[in-house]
Design a protein around this motif. Structure first.
Motif, short mmCIF file in Angstrom:
data_model
loop_
_atom_site.label_atom_id
_atom_site.label_comp_id
_atom_site.label_asym_id
_atom_site.label_seq_id
_atom_site.Cartn_x
_atom_site.Cartn_y
_atom_site.Cartn_z
N ASP A 257 21.08 -68.36 -129.69
CA ASP A 257 21.68 -67.16 -130.06
C ASP A 257 22.45 -66.58 -128.85
O ASP A 257 22.62 -67.22 -127.97
N ASP B 290 20.90 -57.51 -125.34
CA ASP B 290 20.27 -58.79 -125.38
C ASP B 290 20.31 -59.24 -126.89
O ASP B 290 20.77 -58.44 -127.88
N ALA B 291 20.06 -60.36 -127.01
CA ALA B 291 20.10 -61.25 -128.36
C ALA B 291 19.01 -60.15 -129.56
O ALA B 291 19.45 -60.31 -130.64
N ASN B 292 17.92 -59.63 -128.80
CA ASN B 292 17.08 -59.04 -129.99
C ASN B 292 17.54 -57.51 -130.18
O ASN B 292 17.42 -57.18 -131.33
N ASN B 293 18.49 -57.11 -129.20
CA ASN B 293 19.16 -55.67 -129.54
C ASN B 293 18.13 -54.53 -129.96
O ASN B 293 18.54 -53.67 -130.92
N ASN B 294 17.13 -54.30 -129.34
CA ASN B 294 16.12 -53.36 -129.76
C ASN B 294 15.52 -52.33 -128.73
O ASN B 294 14.69 -51.47 -128.82
N LYS C 274 12.90 -48.63 -126.10
CA LYS C 274 13.04 -48.95 -127.50
C LYS C 274 14.06 -47.97 -128.04
O LYS C 274 14.11 -46.56 -127.64
N GLY D 274 24.10 -62.76 -127.01
CA GLY D 274 23.90 -61.29 -127.00
C GLY D 274 25.19 -60.87 -126.10
O GLY D 274 26.06 -61.34 -126.30
#
Length: 218
Positions: A184, A137-141, A98, A186
């Motif tokens: 979405d 990625d689409a979450n970007n975390n 993370k 990314g």
């Protein structure tokens, strides 16, 4: 910075970021043709090339392909070996790092940090660049841990064609996003947006913020 330069990520560490124009990105997705990997525009076909990647991101586009295994046998041990720390000891669930963990552990270094600590921090920073800017990625975390073994020897990191990997994953994401169920998108969208405004400067006239090209502040 000397260790980032050694690894070939010195320019990538200076990449400018800005707000994404999702209206522009959505319009580009609608023009994308998966069969040819090009944008079909009224004036003809065009696409993001390796030359654009080198210009915009300052990444190597020659060398060995960026490949690896998606599931590592002992990811926690790998983290301790290359980063000096690990977010957890559960080998069965540790698949990514993370950004909040990377920031909390490597944002500040002591003034008397030894060479090993500096190299660990450089690897952590490169991982953040990979997962946060180059191939998010689409979450970007978080960033997948599969890239970490490629950073073992910082002298050898620049021998990989990171630019090719960034472009290939952007192509793949554009192809995926053209499907009806996609909700979405990314990957390196700042490259896509900056490329569009650089190659088609008339698009920048409708922007509400200034853009500077290329993305790398050389």
């Amino acid at each position: 910075m000397p260790y980032l330069e050694l690894a070939g990520f010195g320019s990538a560490a200076l990449i400018r970021t800005f707000d994404l124009r999702y209206d522009l990105i959505s319009a580009l997705v609608e023009c994308w043709c998966p069969e040819t990997h090009t944008f079909h525009l009224p004036c003809g076909e065009c696409t993001v090339t390796l030359e654009d990647v080198a210009l915009q991101l300052g990444l190597p586009i020659d060398g060995s392909p960026v490949t690896g295994v998606s599931a590592l046998a002992k990811p926690a041990a790998l983290c301790y070996s290359l980063l000096g720390a690990s977010p957890g000891n559960d080998e069965s669930t540790l698949s990514g790092l993370k950004f909040t963990w990377l920031k909390s552990n490597f944002q500040h270094l002591p003034d008397n940090a030894i060479e090993e600590e500096l190299m660990c921090a450089a690897r952590a920073y490169i991982m953040h660049i990979i997962g946060g800017v180059l191939m998010p990625d689409a979450n970007n975390n978080r960033v997948h841990i599969m890239y970490l073994p490629l950073l073992t020897d910082l002298h050898n990191v620049r021998s990989y064609s990171w630019g090719s990997a960034v472009l290939a994953m952007l192509y793949r994401e554009l192809c995926r996003t053209t499907k009806p169920h996609a909700a979405d998108i990314g990957r390196c969208l700042i490259l896509l947006q900056s490329w569009a405004l650089y190659r088609m400067p008339f698009l920048a006239s409708v922007s509400h913020q200034p853009y500077v090209y290329p993305l790398v502040n050389r």
